[in-house]
Design an enzyme around this catalytic site. Sequence first.
Site, PDB file in Angstrom:
ATOM      1  N   LYS A 180       6.570  -1.852   1.983  1.00 34.50           N
ATOM      2  CA  LYS A 180       5.205  -1.200   2.506  1.00 34.50           C
ATOM      3  C   LYS A 180       4.084  -2.285   2.456  1.00 34.50           C
ATOM      4  CE  LYS A 180       2.880   3.408   3.186  1.00 34.50           C
ATOM      5  NZ  LYS A 180       3.205   3.365   4.593  1.00 34.50           N
ATOM      6  N   LEU A 226      11.161   1.474   6.822  1.00 38.15           N
ATOM      7  CA  LEU A 226      10.455   1.783   5.668  1.00 38.15           C
ATOM      8  C   LEU A 226      11.057   3.003   5.160  1.00 38.15           C
ATOM      9  CD1 LEU A 226       7.982   1.120   3.728  1.00 38.15           C
ATOM     10  CD2 LEU A 226       7.065   3.202   4.941  1.00 38.15           C
ATOM     11  N   TYR A 257       0.851  -1.163   0.126  1.00 39.90           N
ATOM     12  CA  TYR A 257       0.161   0.060   0.022  1.00 39.90           C
ATOM     13  C   TYR A 257       1.009   1.362   0.141  1.00 39.90           C
ATOM     14  CZ  TYR A 257       0.913   0.762   4.995  1.00 39.90           C
ATOM     15  OH  TYR A 257       1.547   1.222   6.178  1.00 39.90           O
ATOM     16  N   GLU A 262      12.620   3.293  13.902  1.00 38.19           N
ATOM     17  CA  GLU A 262      11.567   4.039  13.437  1.00 38.19           C
ATOM     18  C   GLU A 262      10.395   3.871  14.542  1.00 38.19           C
ATOM     19  OE1 GLU A 262      10.110   2.691   9.653  1.00 38.19           O
ATOM     20  OE2 GLU A 262      10.107   0.725  10.300  1.00 38.19           O
ATOM     21  N   ARG A 278       7.847   4.311  -4.699  1.00 31.05           N
ATOM     22  CA  ARG A 278       7.875   3.263  -3.729  1.00 31.05           C
ATOM     23  C   ARG A 278       6.935   2.051  -3.599  1.00 31.05           C
ATOM     24  NH1 ARG A 278       7.586   5.481   2.299  1.00 31.05           N
ATOM     25  NH2 ARG A 278       5.313   5.810   1.738  1.00 31.05           N
TER      26      ARG A 278
HETATM   27  C1  LIG Z   1       6.841   1.819   9.594  1.00 30.19           C
HETATM   28  C2  LIG Z   1       6.740   3.104   9.178  1.00 30.19           C
HETATM   29  N1  LIG Z   1       7.956   3.923   9.088  1.00 30.19           N
HETATM   30  C3  LIG Z   1       7.877   5.186   8.518  1.00 30.19           C
HETATM   31  C4  LIG Z   1       6.709   5.610   7.817  1.00 30.19           C
HETATM   32  C5  LIG Z   1       6.818   7.005   7.114  1.00 30.19           C
HETATM   33  O1  LIG Z   1       6.702   7.068   5.749  1.00 30.19           O
HETATM   34  P1  LIG Z   1       6.022   8.181   5.044  1.00 30.19           P
HETATM   35  O2  LIG Z   1       6.952   9.518   5.513  1.00 30.19           O
HETATM   36  O3  LIG Z   1       6.509   7.803   3.578  1.00 30.19           O
HETATM   37  O4  LIG Z   1       4.770   8.102   5.155  1.00 30.19           O
HETATM   38  C6  LIG Z   1       5.523   4.889   7.644  1.00 30.19           C
HETATM   39  C7  LIG Z   1       4.392   5.363   7.077  1.00 30.19           C
HETATM   40  O5  LIG Z   1       3.359   4.786   7.180  1.00 30.19           O
HETATM   41  C8  LIG Z   1       5.542   3.604   8.418  1.00 30.19           C
HETATM   42  O6  LIG Z   1       4.553   2.857   8.459  1.00 30.19           O
END
Ligand SMILES: Cc1ncc(COP(=O)(O)O)c(C=O)c1O
Length: 291
Positions: free
Chosen positions: A152, A208, A36, A184, A55
Amino acid sequence: MAEPLPVCYLNGEYQKLRDARVSPLDRAFLFGDSVYEVLPVFGGRMFRFREHFDRLARSLNEIRIPSPHTHAQWLEILDDLIRRNGGGDMYVYVQVTRGMEYGRNHAFPVPPVAAGIFAMASPLPVLTDELRANGMSAITVEDFRWNRCDIKSTALLANVLMKQRAADAGAQEAIIVREGDVLEGSSTSIFVVSKGAIATPPNSSRILPGTTRDVALELADGAMQVTIRRIGIDELRAADEVWISAATRDVIPVTRIDGQPVGTGKPGPLWKRMNESFNTLRARLAGTPVL
Ligand SMILES: Cc1ncc(COP(=O)(O)O)c(C=O)c1O
């Protein structure tokens, strides 16, 4: 939590989200076999469209689902979804599943089946006065996810349990630590500020690659000192500022971790600068093409 907007896109058709139905034989339902994206929309314009769909293409490639659409086709589908939901500010959720076959087999269907595609839109969370003044609370959790956190995937059970652990503790985010390394948040990237310098962990299969993290790195570049490097748990606890970032929320200050204040216990000066830089960037992009 605000309700989603009324119109969704499901397998080629726009329809009422309340009436949308998928089969229990879809592999997303049986195996979590899907990926997703979530991207913000400001003034009807998708933010970082190319980066999000790059991505998505990477996630699809890693799990061997052929990309069902080109970037230009996604743009058309989602622009229409945004328009049908009234435009303005919102965020869009897009999911691609491996599809469904009549049965339940772990290995991919033979011959391959059509991918399932779903997209919906929701109101964008706003940065409340309370968050701006006091920041948010987080807890730390030891990582118990799989080893491909760079994909993701919608298989988010570990993240769900971590976020619930945070909620049970009266906190809003769980900061994930693996063998002493800060990685994270359960749905966010992380930044640590010490002595005026910003640090964030390097991309790897353990995190991610956050799109908002990349924006923050670009905005910091030149104006603030920033390094991509390993961050230890002791550094997190001793930090002057901690921020988390995600596409729906930009950069948010974390002011309490495991019940202890971060720095002064209030959002710090570098966060305020970063927040202003995000606001300026959004205003500058208004009305410009996304591709
Ligand atoms: C595990 C994880 N890390 C980091 C992020 C941040 O990613 P983004 O800035 O692309 O939303 C997300 C966003 O859903 C996430 O689920």
